[in-house]
Design a protein around this motif. Structure first.
Motif, PDB file in Angstrom:
ATOM      1  N   ILE A 304      32.423  44.442  47.081  1.00 20.28           N
ATOM      2  CA  ILE A 304      33.864  44.608  47.292  1.00 20.28           C
ATOM      3  C   ILE A 304      34.598  43.590  46.433  1.00 20.28           C
ATOM      4  CG2 ILE A 304      35.743  44.559  48.973  1.00 20.28           C
ATOM      5  CD1 ILE A 304      33.616  44.996  51.158  1.00 20.28           C
ATOM      6  N   ALA A 305      35.596  44.042  45.688  1.00 16.12           N
ATOM      7  CA  ALA A 305      36.468  43.152  44.921  1.00 16.12           C
ATOM      8  C   ALA A 305      37.840  43.122  45.575  1.00 16.12           C
ATOM      9  CB  ALA A 305      36.582  43.621  43.472  1.00 16.12           C
ATOM     10  N   GLN A 306      38.416  41.937  45.711  1.00 18.60           N
ATOM     11  CA  GLN A 306      39.762  41.836  46.269  1.00 18.60           C
ATOM     12  C   GLN A 306      40.758  42.497  45.331  1.00 18.60           C
ATOM     13  OE1 GLN A 306      40.994  37.879  47.391  1.00 18.60           O
ATOM     14  NE2 GLN A 306      43.073  38.512  47.879  1.00 18.60           N
ATOM     15  N   SER A 307      41.721  43.218  45.899  1.00 22.24           N
ATOM     16  CA  SER A 307      42.708  43.933  45.096  1.00 22.24           C
ATOM     17  C   SER A 307      43.609  42.960  44.347  1.00 22.24           C
ATOM     18  CB  SER A 307      43.551  44.846  45.993  1.00 22.24           C
ATOM     19  OG  SER A 307      44.211  44.089  46.993  1.00 22.24           O
ATOM     20  N   GLN A 308      44.071  43.384  43.191  1.00 24.94           N
ATOM     21  CA  GLN A 308      44.857  42.511  42.329  1.00 24.94           C
ATOM     22  C   GLN A 308      46.156  42.078  42.984  1.00 24.94           C
ATOM     23  OE1 GLN A 308      45.591  44.126  38.428  1.00 24.94           O
ATOM     24  NE2 GLN A 308      46.383  42.203  37.624  1.00 24.94           N
ATOM     25  N   SER A 310      46.823  41.498  45.989  1.00 22.53           N
ATOM     26  CA  SER A 310      46.646  40.554  47.098  1.00 22.53           C
ATOM     27  C   SER A 310      46.023  39.241  46.645  1.00 22.53           C
ATOM     28  CB  SER A 310      45.768  41.188  48.194  1.00 22.53           C
ATOM     29  OG  SER A 310      44.423  41.360  47.762  1.00 22.53           O
ATOM     30  N   CYS A 311      45.728  39.110  45.349  1.00 30.45           N
ATOM     31  CA  CYS A 311      45.082  37.912  44.811  1.00 30.45           C
ATOM     32  C   CYS A 311      46.098  36.895  44.306  1.00 30.45           C
ATOM     33  CB  CYS A 311      44.171  38.272  43.633  1.00 30.45           C
ATOM     34  SG  CYS A 311      42.517  38.799  44.075  1.00 30.45           S
ATOM     35  N   VAL A 312      45.729  35.627  44.394  1.00 26.42           N
ATOM     36  CA  VAL A 312      46.454  34.589  43.666  1.00 26.42           C
ATOM     37  C   VAL A 312      46.052  34.631  42.201  1.00 26.42           C
ATOM     38  CG1 VAL A 312      46.757  32.095  43.405  1.00 26.42           C
ATOM     39  CG2 VAL A 312      46.758  33.114  45.682  1.00 26.42           C
ATOM     40  N   VAL A 313      44.749  34.700  41.944  1.00 26.50           N
ATOM     41  CA  VAL A 313      44.217  34.822  40.585  1.00 26.50           C
ATOM     42  C   VAL A 313      43.158  35.916  40.608  1.00 26.50           C
ATOM     43  CG1 VAL A 313      43.048  33.658  38.680  1.00 26.50           C
ATOM     44  CG2 VAL A 313      44.608  32.366  40.144  1.00 26.50           C
ATOM     45  N   TRP A 314      43.301  36.910  39.753  1.00 28.94           N
ATOM     46  CA  TRP A 314      42.410  38.081  39.782  1.00 28.94           C
ATOM     47  C   TRP A 314      41.252  37.935  38.807  1.00 28.94           C
ATOM     48  CZ3 TRP A 314      42.076  43.435  37.531  1.00 28.94           C
ATOM     49  CH2 TRP A 314      41.503  44.352  38.436  1.00 28.94           C
ATOM     50  N   GLY A 315      40.910  36.707  38.423  1.00 28.70           N
ATOM     51  CA  GLY A 315      39.844  36.524  37.457  1.00 28.70           C
ATOM     52  C   GLY A 315      38.497  37.003  37.963  1.00 28.70           C
ATOM     53  N   MET A 316      38.005  36.430  39.052  1.00 25.21           N
ATOM     54  CA  MET A 316      36.689  36.800  39.583  1.00 25.21           C
ATOM     55  C   MET A 316      36.636  38.252  40.057  1.00 25.21           C
ATOM     56  SD  MET A 316      35.661  33.183  41.456  1.00 25.21           S
ATOM     57  CE  MET A 316      34.486  33.957  42.569  1.00 25.21           C
ATOM     58  N   PRO A 317      37.581  38.688  40.915  1.00 27.44           N
ATOM     59  CA  PRO A 317      37.539  40.101  41.311  1.00 27.44           C
ATOM     60  C   PRO A 317      37.762  41.045  40.126  1.00 27.44           C
ATOM     61  CG  PRO A 317      38.939  38.832  42.791  1.00 27.44           C
ATOM     62  CD  PRO A 317      38.642  37.949  41.623  1.00 27.44           C
ATOM     63  N   GLY A 318      38.647  40.635  39.210  1.00 28.60           N
ATOM     64  CA  GLY A 318      38.916  41.481  38.047  1.00 28.60           C
ATOM     65  C   GLY A 318      37.684  41.689  37.191  1.00 28.60           C
ATOM     66  N   SER A 319      36.836  40.659  37.085  1.00 26.46           N
ATOM     67  CA  SER A 319      35.619  40.802  36.284  1.00 26.46           C
ATOM     68  C   SER A 319      34.669  41.815  36.916  1.00 26.46           C
ATOM     69  CB  SER A 319      34.921  39.448  36.126  1.00 26.46           C
ATOM     70  OG  SER A 319      34.358  38.992  37.349  1.00 26.46           O
ATOM     71  N   ILE A 320      34.684  41.911  38.240  1.00 27.51           N
ATOM     72  CA  ILE A 320      33.865  42.912  38.937  1.00 27.51           C
ATOM     73  C   ILE A 320      34.392  44.312  38.649  1.00 27.51           C
ATOM     74  CG2 ILE A 320      33.094  43.726  41.197  1.00 27.51           C
ATOM     75  CD1 ILE A 320      31.911  41.017  40.421  1.00 27.51           C
ATOM     76  N   VAL A 321      35.700  44.479  38.797  1.00 33.37           N
ATOM     77  CA  VAL A 321      36.318  45.784  38.582  1.00 33.37           C
ATOM     78  C   VAL A 321      36.160  46.226  37.128  1.00 33.37           C
ATOM     79  CG1 VAL A 321      38.489  47.065  38.627  1.00 33.37           C
ATOM     80  CG2 VAL A 321      37.945  45.467  40.476  1.00 33.37           C
ATOM     81  N   ASN A 322      36.435  45.319  36.192  1.00 35.09           N
ATOM     82  CA  ASN A 322      36.386  45.681  34.779  1.00 35.09           C
ATOM     83  C   ASN A 322      34.973  46.017  34.307  1.00 35.09           C
ATOM     84  OD1 ASN A 322      39.162  45.308  34.513  1.00 35.09           O
ATOM     85  ND2 ASN A 322      38.948  43.152  33.952  1.00 35.09           N
TER      86      ASN A 322
END
Length: 348
Positions: A304-308, A310-322
């Motif tokens: 599960i990646a945190q949605s953009q 709802s994030c302060v910084v989407w670096g870590m979750p964004g790398s999962i999604v991308n």
């Protein structure tokens, strides 16, 4: 916005930030009360907040500053240096990051570079402008629709969470929404200095009925327990000769340079738990967790990646999604419901 009772400190910080074209200091005030009043007139993306000030202190003001501005708050305080409970409390209340304030005469050199980099990262590297006379712009309350492409078919035996900048508030939301019926052990890697971990574990214990422990080498994973990476080592898991899943702390450098790192935790859990692992990547800079998430998915587990939004910084979750590794992209409360549903469906 700079909020510090020392004019000297505010002047030094403003001079440091003036060297970056990506940053504009729109307000500099000596107290939390002044900051709240100022927010009626200006829009800010980042607030730099001291904790100890005359009148309303930073901890008391923090929730109202966030509510009123929607800004990301960087705590800059001498209390952050030793990992004191005030810094951990601020992070739990929604502060995006903390940084130790150096003594006067020590603001130059490495501190200035780190400070400016943190501000740029928290602001997304862009400068907002609001025409003079316009009402203060309100941040959007829009919530993106949950995206779910894969659900686990087996009872989760282990839940893994990787988190960094902005992740503590998201973690709190996740834990508060997690059903007591979800008894699988939880392993948590939060990017924090080792000195913060005892206070962090105490703070987590206050919001969950699970038993929260700083991870130690050789601990047997138990139902209803939450294990926190100790800060000076990676939290990994192994299957011992007696068949028990046990914690194994590792100081082998991670390729991403983080310590503790989420990648070794995910990778080891993929080996031990396979398709019964659920990994969650919360707000944070960088891409820690992406390598380990790939192994989780390869073994049939869910990520599960945190949605953009709802994030302060989407670096870590964004790398999962991308990288196409996300089984679901959810806000923290919806991530809890994803896990709750997996446990309920598998138990019936």
């Amino acid at each position: 916005m700079l909020v510090d009772d020392s004019l000297v400190v505010r002047s030094i910080l403003a001079a440091i930030l003036a060297e970056s074209d990506a940053i504009e200091v729109v307000a500099s005030v000596p107290s939390a009360d002044n900051a709240l009043a100022c927010l009626d007139r200006v829009t800010v993306d980042v607030i730099v907040l001291d904790l100890e000030m005359p009148g309303m202190n930073g901890i008391t003001a923090l929730p109202e500053l966030i509510r009123k501005s929607g800004a990301r708050v960087l705590i800059l305080s001498s209390n952050c240096e030793a990992g004191g409970p005030a810094a951990v409390r601020a992070l739990s209340l929604g502060a995006a990051d903390t940084l130790a304030k150096p003594g006067q005469g020590s603001f130059s050199g490495g501190f200035g570079k780190i400070f400016a980099e943190r501000i740029v990262a928290l602001s997304g590297g862009t400068r907002r402008h609001r025409p003079t006379g316009d009402p203060v712009a309100q941040r959007s309350d829009h919530k993106s629709a949950p995206t779910i492409t894969h659900r686990p078919s087996r009872t989760p035996h282990c839940i893994l969470i990787g988190s960094s900048t902005g992740g503590i508030a998201a973690l709190n939301s996740f834990l508060k929404s997690l059903d007591d019926s979800v008894t699988a052990p939880i392993l948590l890697t939060q990017h924090l200095p080792a000195a913060f971990i005892p206070f962090f574990a105490m703070q987590l214990q206050g919001i969950t009925r699970r038993i929260v422990l700083a991870a130690e080498d050789g601990m047997v994973l138990k139902s209803g327990h939450l294990y926190v990476a100790p800060g000076h080592a990676h939290l990994t898991v192994v299957r011992s000769g007696d068949g028990e899943a046990r914690i194994a702390l590792s100081k082998t450098p991670a390729r991403n340079g983080c310590q503790p790192s989420t990648d070794p935790m995910f990778a080891s859990a993929a080996e031990v738990f396979g398709a019964t692992a659920i990994a969650i990547v919360l707000s944070g800079m960088g891409h820690d967790g992406a390598e380990g998430a790939r192994l989780i998915r390869a073994r049939g587990g869910a990520v599960i990646a945190q949605s953009q939004d709802s994030c302060v910084v989407w670096g870590m979750p964004g790398s999962i999604v991308n990288a196409g590794l996300a089984s679901a992209v959810l806000d923290p409360a919806d991530a809890s419901e994803y896990v709750n549903r997996a446990a309920r469906r598998s138990a019936t």
